[in-house]
Design an enzyme around this catalytic site. Sequence first.
Site, PDB file in Angstrom:
ATOM      1  CG  HIS A 100      -1.692   1.274   1.410  1.00  0.00           C
ATOM      2  ND1 HIS A 100      -2.572   1.803   0.495  1.00  0.00           N
ATOM      3  CD2 HIS A 100      -1.659   2.153   2.450  1.00  0.00           C
ATOM      4  CE1 HIS A 100      -3.054   2.949   0.946  1.00  0.00           C
ATOM      5  NE2 HIS A 100      -2.512   3.185   2.129  1.00  0.00           N
ATOM      6  CD  GLU A 137      -4.271   5.841  11.742  1.00  0.00           C
ATOM      7  OE1 GLU A 137      -5.466   5.834  12.071  1.00  0.00           O
ATOM      8  OE2 GLU A 137      -3.876   6.276  10.648  1.00  0.00           O
ATOM      9  CG  ASP A 138      -1.088   1.363  10.679  1.00  0.00           C
ATOM     10  OD1 ASP A 138      -2.050   1.727  11.368  1.00  0.00           O
ATOM     11  OD2 ASP A 138      -1.142   1.232   9.440  1.00  0.00           O
ATOM     12  CG  ASP A 146     -22.047  15.347 -24.857  1.00  0.00           C
ATOM     13  OD1 ASP A 146     -23.026  14.660 -24.517  1.00  0.00           O
ATOM     14  OD2 ASP A 146     -21.755  16.429 -24.321  1.00  0.00           O
ATOM     15  CG  HIS A 162       0.441   7.181   4.176  1.00  0.00           C
ATOM     16  ND1 HIS A 162       1.045   6.382   3.238  1.00  0.00           N
ATOM     17  CD2 HIS A 162      -0.790   6.652   4.374  1.00  0.00           C
ATOM     18  CE1 HIS A 162       0.213   5.420   2.873  1.00  0.00           C
ATOM     19  NE2 HIS A 162      -0.904   5.548   3.548  1.00  0.00           N
ATOM     20  CG  ASP A 218      -4.129   6.771   2.490  1.00  0.00           C
ATOM     21  OD1 ASP A 218      -3.783   5.579   2.403  1.00  0.00           O
ATOM     22  OD2 ASP A 218      -4.858   7.201   3.401  1.00  0.00           O
TER      23      ASP A 218
END
Length: 762
Positions: free
Chosen positions: A72, A100-101, A284, A96, A163
């Site tokens: 990712h 958080e992880d 169109d 990024h 992301d």
Amino acid sequence: MTATVHSPLPTDCPLPGWLKTCVLTHHGDHPDEPSADVDDKSNSSLVCRAFEFAHELHQGQYRASGEPYICHPIAVAGLLRDLGGDSAMIASGFLHDIVEDTDITPEEIEAEFGNEVRQLVEGVTKLSKFNFESKTERQAENFRRMFLAMAQDIRVIVVKLADRLHNMRTLEHLNDDKRRRIARETMEIFAPLANRLGIGRFKWELEDLSFKYLEPHAYRQMQKHITEKRADREARLVQVAETLRDRMHQADIQVVDVSSRPKHLYGIYRKMERQRKDFTEIYDIAAIRLIVGTNEECYRALAIAHDAFRPIPGRFKDYIGLPKPNRYQSLHTVVIGPKGKPIEVQIRTLEMHHIAEYGIAAHWKYKETGASSNARMTADDEKFTWLRQLLEWQNDLKDAQEFLENVKGNLFDEDVYVFTPDGDVMPLSRRATPVDFAYRIHTEVGNHCSGARVNGRIVTLDTHLENGDIVEILTQKNSHPSLDWLNFVVTPSARNRIRQWYKRSHRDENIARGRELLEKELGRNGFEALLKSEPAQMAAERCNYQTVDDLLAGLGYGEVTLSLFVNRLRDAVKAQQPLEPVSPEASLDSSDQFLAGAVTSSHKAQRQVTSKAPILGVEGLMYHIAGCCNPLPGEPIMGSVSMGSRGIAIHRQGCPNLEGVPGDRIIPVSWNPNELNSSRQTYPVEVRIEVIDRVGVLKDILSHLSDLQINVHKAQVKTFPGQTAEIDLGLDVKDHDHLDQTFSQIRKMTDVLNIRRMSEGG
């Protein structure tokens, strides 16, 4: 912390060619092909170190699809590289999700990669925590923070969009509820943001992917329609492209490229819905894109296209002379092609094409200036006009619901462009009126607007402005805003300034009325000194006002009662008394006597409370709360012996109905604080709210009260043509402080001009 990988080329996730080259170069190997990513070795080193750092920390982590998590960040960094992002952006793409992880802190990121990368990673991390489906006030606050982050460094939202795009590409691995929630948020928030930033390739894919999960049946139908007649459509487009290429060559116009572009599925679907047409009536669905060398050649190419094919009247748009807010430029025209089928032709230069595809990122990818020198929003940068407008609204619009409605409307709606008499271009919201235009020029122009000319003709002030209109505002010194304007203005800034004028225009007379009431209560001697004293300022703040003048205006409005201010003033004096004791020998003027009396009364011995009755002084007796003044816990009260069989009536001190009662029928009573603190009982109170009359104002007020957990047992609305409306409500509150908090919240609503208690009683 420094992380390393043991092999220059990890095998747990396939690496794109550019990243392989970067890693091998970083480790001193000699790749077969040179790096096409960055020229400077230090920049290349930053990107590779960020990849290796992320790879090490995400070891053992897997996505819902089962693939290694590092795939990712690699994809996000690749999207940012394709946009032309600098090394700091690409590095933040790898990093990024780190904060958080994993256990890595922002300080460790700064130590390893520098402050610029830290700021980007922190900004994206904060955006990831925002919940745009939460209750109104929290959602509005999240929007405000997001726009502030964008204003500080626009690259933060670009990284977030990359992301989100990769997450949308792999959304099928989540459960249905989560897919729909993320798709809806993408469609409502992130796709419009990509559009406002001009990143067309992100916007189209985000919309189509959201469409796939929000309207799966319609999505499959659109795919089927597009596939069925693709061969015929492509044949027509090839024929038109060849004709245009030949005609341009004959006219000696430099043609960079001629190609056909199918419109994305959601764009066709929206057009069908908007125009209420079947797919067979939409012709169109693909366009010919003609890229030439210069602006002048764009207009020459347009003339040739109109000569080669018959143009359809009213289907020409000049976005070169009047670019869209996201800087998009192109000439659009619709002509009758082979077999009588309409075909859209778009004509632009190569630079315009880059801007159409990459938007705000175009000047990173195709110009020499780096992202860091252009990322911060500056006061003279017209590319961010819409963002500055949103930031202004944060100050103008205090009501969360109205702020959200206008933010989402601004993200989706296209602007109209009008001209001042001097030829300056002014972007406005669609359906804007001359009044919106006047307030956009200056607040005073709007406040003194008396009429308008559009294209040289006098028009009414509620006329909707169109692209290209030349608008002149007529002003008069004695003119002022009308409440009727609120029925047709569309810009939040105009609406807010009209409301501000109405509140401010009556301020002086209300301050005078408040001074008169207070002076009558306290006496003239020393009155001015009292108003300038620190206890007076403290009392004002405890009544939720910033200054004493604001409090006086509140007294004049009826927003605050005289007895409340006197009580708060007494409390303020009591708090200061140990520091500034009143000398008995001092010569006291009337204001000093009042303050000394307040202190003396506050120092009276309190008897120990042992009763469990809510009111002390009536134990064992029949009593009732007087309906004339509806006293609340926390307010001074008096008891009055009724002549009938209802026992003792509990009034607020100062209630007019106590004035004629003989002294022998007055009983000193007080609220029992111990019992009240443990009781969940509520007390009725009636309030009157003066509001600007508009559809839905009562609903908004009731919604605010519901959020505050206030029960409304009665509601009545009175309207008067051309004037403000009055809303009478019966509320159930716990005590006087609870009522103060309620008043404070309701006053913040932009449509509320005044709120006061009914049957004030003093």
